[in-house]
Scaffold this motif. Structure first.
Motif, mmCIF file in Angstrom:
data_model
loop_
_atom_site.group_PDB
_atom_site.id
_atom_site.type_symbol
_atom_site.label_atom_id
_atom_site.label_comp_id
_atom_site.label_asym_id
_atom_site.label_seq_id
_atom_site.Cartn_x
_atom_site.Cartn_y
_atom_site.Cartn_z
ATOM 1 N N LEU A 3 0.848 -1.191 0.000
ATOM 2 C CA LEU A 3 0.000 0.000 0.000
ATOM 3 C C LEU A 3 0.883 1.240 0.000
ATOM 4 C CD1 LEU A 3 -2.738 1.378 0.406
ATOM 5 C CD2 LEU A 3 -2.364 1.136 2.853
ATOM 6 N N SER A 4 0.705 2.104 -0.997
ATOM 7 C CA SER A 4 1.469 3.337 -1.038
ATOM 8 C C SER A 4 0.520 4.503 -0.938
ATOM 9 C CB SER A 4 2.256 3.449 -2.354
ATOM 10 O OG SER A 4 3.238 2.455 -2.406
ATOM 11 N N ILE A 5 0.686 5.335 0.072
ATOM 12 C CA ILE A 5 -0.239 6.427 0.317
ATOM 13 C C ILE A 5 0.479 7.614 0.924
ATOM 14 C CG2 ILE A 5 -2.482 5.347 0.439
ATOM 15 C CD1 ILE A 5 -1.900 4.303 3.095
ATOM 16 N N ALA A 6 -0.172 8.823 0.929
ATOM 17 C CA ALA A 6 0.504 9.990 1.492
ATOM 18 C C ALA A 6 -0.423 10.973 2.135
ATOM 19 C CB ALA A 6 1.271 10.703 0.400
ATOM 20 N N LEU A 7 -0.180 11.392 3.348
ATOM 21 C CA LEU A 7 -0.949 12.457 4.011
ATOM 22 C C LEU A 7 -0.224 12.971 5.235
ATOM 23 C CD1 LEU A 7 -4.358 11.228 3.063
ATOM 24 C CD2 LEU A 7 -3.724 13.578 2.953
ATOM 25 N N GLU A 206 -5.943 17.701 15.168
ATOM 26 C CA GLU A 206 -5.481 16.319 15.019
ATOM 27 C C GLU A 206 -6.629 15.369 14.680
ATOM 28 O OE1 GLU A 206 -3.064 14.756 18.162
ATOM 29 O OE2 GLU A 206 -1.248 15.542 17.224
ATOM 30 N N ASP A 207 -7.864 15.765 14.949
ATOM 31 C CA ASP A 207 -8.990 14.937 14.516
ATOM 32 C C ASP A 207 -8.897 14.691 13.005
ATOM 33 O OD1 ASP A 207 -10.024 14.847 17.070
ATOM 34 O OD2 ASP A 207 -11.718 16.182 16.654
ATOM 35 N N PHE A 208 -8.516 15.728 12.254
ATOM 36 C CA PHE A 208 -8.410 15.589 10.798
ATOM 37 C C PHE A 208 -7.229 14.709 10.420
ATOM 38 C CE2 PHE A 208 -11.262 19.139 11.090
ATOM 39 C CZ PHE A 208 -12.067 19.016 9.965
ATOM 40 N N VAL A 209 -6.135 14.841 11.149
ATOM 41 C CA VAL A 209 -4.981 13.990 10.870
ATOM 42 C C VAL A 209 -5.331 12.528 11.131
ATOM 43 C CG1 VAL A 209 -2.541 13.596 11.336
ATOM 44 C CG2 VAL A 209 -3.487 15.889 11.539
ATOM 45 N N ARG A 210 -6.008 12.286 12.242
ATOM 46 C CA ARG A 210 -6.350 10.916 12.611
ATOM 47 C C ARG A 210 -7.370 10.321 11.647
ATOM 48 N NH1 ARG A 210 -4.837 6.092 13.830
ATOM 49 N NH2 ARG A 210 -6.287 4.930 15.149
ATOM 50 N N LEU A 211 -8.324 11.124 11.208
ATOM 51 C CA LEU A 211 -9.292 10.630 10.227
ATOM 52 C C LEU A 211 -8.570 10.198 8.956
ATOM 53 C CD1 LEU A 211 -12.181 10.233 9.077
ATOM 54 C CD2 LEU A 211 -12.119 12.648 8.404
ATOM 55 N N SER A 303 3.146 17.010 16.677
ATOM 56 C CA SER A 303 2.173 16.029 16.225
ATOM 57 C C SER A 303 2.294 14.768 17.063
ATOM 58 C CB SER A 303 2.384 15.695 14.753
ATOM 59 O OG SER A 303 1.497 14.681 14.342
ATOM 60 N N ASN A 304 1.172 14.165 17.334
ATOM 61 C CA ASN A 304 1.149 12.920 18.106
ATOM 62 C C ASN A 304 0.950 11.709 17.201
ATOM 63 O OD1 ASN A 304 1.019 11.506 20.682
ATOM 64 N ND2 ASN A 304 -1.144 11.158 20.229
ATOM 65 N N LEU A 305 0.757 11.942 15.916
ATOM 66 C CA LEU A 305 0.370 10.883 14.985
ATOM 67 C C LEU A 305 1.387 10.767 13.854
ATOM 68 C CD1 LEU A 305 -3.392 11.870 14.766
ATOM 69 C CD2 LEU A 305 -2.393 10.062 16.174
ATOM 70 N N GLY A 306 1.659 9.516 13.451
ATOM 71 C CA GLY A 306 2.575 9.268 12.362
ATOM 72 C C GLY A 306 4.009 9.162 12.870
ATOM 73 N N ASP A 368 5.026 11.794 4.246
ATOM 74 C CA ASP A 368 4.383 10.622 4.839
ATOM 75 C C ASP A 368 2.995 10.468 4.242
ATOM 76 O OD1 ASP A 368 3.341 8.642 6.451
ATOM 77 O OD2 ASP A 368 3.093 9.948 8.188
ATOM 78 N N ALA A 369 2.784 9.389 3.512
ATOM 79 C CA ALA A 369 1.535 9.227 2.789
ATOM 80 C C ALA A 369 0.319 9.148 3.687
ATOM 81 C CB ALA A 369 1.598 7.970 1.922
ATOM 82 N N ILE A 370 0.503 8.778 4.933
ATOM 83 C CA ILE A 370 -0.636 8.462 5.790
ATOM 84 C C ILE A 370 -0.991 9.606 6.735
ATOM 85 C CG2 ILE A 370 -1.475 6.855 7.541
ATOM 86 C CD1 ILE A 370 0.357 4.739 6.276
ATOM 87 N N ALA A 371 0.007 10.229 7.332
ATOM 88 C CA ALA A 371 -0.247 11.254 8.354
ATOM 89 C C ALA A 371 0.180 12.645 7.900
ATOM 90 C CB ALA A 371 0.457 10.879 9.656
ATOM 91 N N SER A 372 0.274 12.883 6.597
ATOM 92 C CA SER A 372 0.750 14.167 6.080
ATOM 93 C C SER A 372 -0.097 15.369 6.474
ATOM 94 C CB SER A 372 0.890 14.109 4.557
ATOM 95 O OG SER A 372 -0.279 13.624 3.964
ATOM 96 N N PRO A 373 -1.390 15.238 6.812
ATOM 97 C CA PRO A 373 -2.123 16.430 7.230
ATOM 98 C C PRO A 373 -1.553 17.058 8.497
ATOM 99 C CG PRO A 373 -3.668 14.719 6.607
ATOM 100 C CD PRO A 373 -2.302 14.082 6.642
ATOM 101 N N GLY A 374 -0.569 16.417 9.137
ATOM 102 C CA GLY A 374 0.061 17.014 10.307
ATOM 103 C C GLY A 374 0.671 18.363 9.993
ATOM 104 N N ASP A 375 1.136 18.566 8.767
ATOM 105 C CA ASP A 375 1.641 19.872 8.336
ATOM 106 C C ASP A 375 0.465 20.628 7.729
ATOM 107 O OD1 ASP A 375 2.830 22.081 7.135
ATOM 108 O OD2 ASP A 375 4.595 20.942 6.491
ATOM 109 N N PRO A 376 0.092 21.791 8.285
ATOM 110 C CA PRO A 376 -1.084 22.507 7.763
ATOM 111 C C PRO A 376 -1.010 22.861 6.288
ATOM 112 C CG PRO A 376 -0.504 23.356 9.930
ATOM 113 C CD PRO A 376 0.610 22.419 9.522
ATOM 114 N N VAL A 377 0.195 22.859 5.700
ATOM 115 C CA VAL A 377 0.278 23.150 4.275
ATOM 116 C C VAL A 377 -0.389 22.052 3.452
ATOM 117 C CG1 VAL A 377 2.480 22.046 3.655
ATOM 118 C CG2 VAL A 377 1.822 24.199 2.572
#
Length: 453
Positions: A3-7, A206-211, A303-306, A368-377
């Protein structure tokens, strides 16, 4: 199955940031990490073997890299087997010797005389397909064929279109006050308590990052040949939900911004969003490690995630720009994807070219394909992705009324108008699980917005 993903990774308050400010080794971020779908879906620790962190950056390979293909390969349909990529003619910068040379070629049918044209409206990066894409008005319209007078970039008014859509303004057309209000609203979410709906989230942002982290296996393709074509639709809804929470919970009352990323290909660090006034500067790696964000509105963001599916893993949000990679996000990739005629082909092109390269170019947390929303950009990047999606949809009414492709990246169950897109109720009653038919258009169904160009 890989699985290759980014967030992106999520944020906590700056108050908890330790005093050290050296970044993690870039090797800890790496590229978008490939994990088995089973492990990702189960949220199993992916074995990053990370040391205790404060604000020290991680080796870049910890983050991995978003799976991508080069623009030249995308134009030739390479590494995208099974997706019916055809080699189509592409016009515009990078495909003609110059804009003038293309105008000269077009002049044979329009009786071109430079003095007849009042204004050239072409913006660098916009796909050019016919004369009205670059010319605002003609003093002597008899020189144009009637079909060339049809507006290309104005969406036809269809039954059910909303009457007064919200306008999303490009960052450089946004006022200073609006920019400050936008980053201030994001900081507000960072400082608000988590909703309690998303385990391991430490604040509302972080709710958005975790989602995103939780849903990543279902909303990103495993590879260029095992894909889910929900990626564009899910992220359209995700970014819209982020806007609603900014408005409803943090009082954001301005137009929403978007970032015309292709203008900054090869020079992201110079972009007007990456300043000490707004998103902070965009540094390169520090001694082969990610560099913590230490200035701008999100200085000291934790960040607490990723990376990946890891949780309870407090670390600084990090960047590590690579301008050779950001150079791949420009007009060539944009035009290549806009030239695709079917939704699966367009979707695949976007996901694996400038979408992936934008993530990897910013680097570290964004890679990071999975937890990239940690950076607000992350949200500015995906607002651009949605802009391009809508731009492509304007090319033909059928692109706004029909869908095809795979709903899953594992066996390819059909993606239809009835396929349900899940968003975890992240913005309450405004974010129900909805069928694709409600999310396909920005001017009808669940949405009512467009972009300023």
């Amino acid at each position: 199955m890989k699985l290759s993903i980014a967030l992106c990774a999520s944020a906590v308050t700056a108050a908890s940031l330790p005093t050290r400010e050296d970044g993690l080794p870039l090797s800890e971020f790496g590229q978008t990490t490939s994990v088995s779908q089973e492990d990702a879906a189960a949220g199993i620790d992916l074995g990053f073997s990370l040391n205790p962190r404060g604000d020290q950056g991680w080796p870049l390979d910890t983050f991995g890299e978003v799976h991508h293909v080069e623009p030249a390969d995308a134009r030739q349909g390479k590494d995208l087997g099974g997706n019916n990529f055809s080699v189509l003619p592409i016009f515009g910068p990078g495909h003609e010797s110059s804009l003038d040379s293309w105008l000269d070629k077009s002049s044979r049918k329009v009786g071109h005389d430079a003095n007849r044209f009042r204004q050239f409206k072409h913006k660098v990066g916009d796909a050019i397909e016919k004369i009205e894409d670059i010319i605002d008005d003609v003093l002597e319209p008899r020189y144009l064929h009637p079909k060339d007078l049809e507006p290309k970039d104005v969406e036809p008014r269809d039954t059910g279109d909303c009457a007064n859509p919200a306008i999303r303004f490009e960052w450089d057309d946004y006022s200073t006050s609006d920019k400050q209000a936008y980053v201030g609203a994001i900081k507000c979410l960072i400082n608000k308590p988590a909703s309690g709906k998303f385990q391991y989230s430490r604040n509302r942002y972080e709710d958005f990052v975790r989602l995103h982290q939780s849903y990543a296996p279902n909303i990103h393709s495993q590879s260029t040949t095992a894909q889910t074509h929900k990626f564009l639709l899910w992220h359209r809804y995700f970014v819209w939900a982020f806007e609603q929470v900014l408005r409803d919970e943090c009082g954001f009352n301005r137009a929403m911004p978007w970032w015309d990323e292709k203008k900054w290909a090869g020079k992201f660090a110079q972009a007007t969003i990456f300043t000490t006034q707004y998103f902070g500067t965009l540094p390169g790696p520090t001694n082969g490690r990610g560099t913590c964000v230490t200035n701008g509105a999100f200085a000291g963001l934790q960040s607490n995630l990723g990376p990946g599916q890891t949780v309870n893993n407090l670390h600084c949000v990090q960047r590590a720009v690579n301008e050779q990679t950001t150079a791949q996000t420009g007009v060539n990739s944009y035009n290549t994807c806009l030239a695709r005629t079917t939704y699966p082909d367009f979707h695949s092109c976007v996901e694996f070219t400038f979408h992936a390269q934008g993530h990897n170019g910013v680097g570290a947390t964004m890679a990071d394909a999975i937890a990239s929303p940690g950076d607000p950009v992350f949200f500015m990047h995906h607002l651009y992705i949605d802009y391009v999606f809508r731009k492509w949809q304007l090319g033909d009414l059928s692109r706004r009324t029909t869908i095809s492709g795979c709903a899953t990246n594992n066996g390819c169950s059909p993606l239809t108008l009835d396929t349900v897109i899940y968003l975890g109720n992240i913005c309450g009653a405004k974010c129900p699980d909805l069928p694709v038919r409600q999310l396909l258009r920005t001017l009808s169904g669940h949405f009512c917005y467009r972009y300023n160009y």
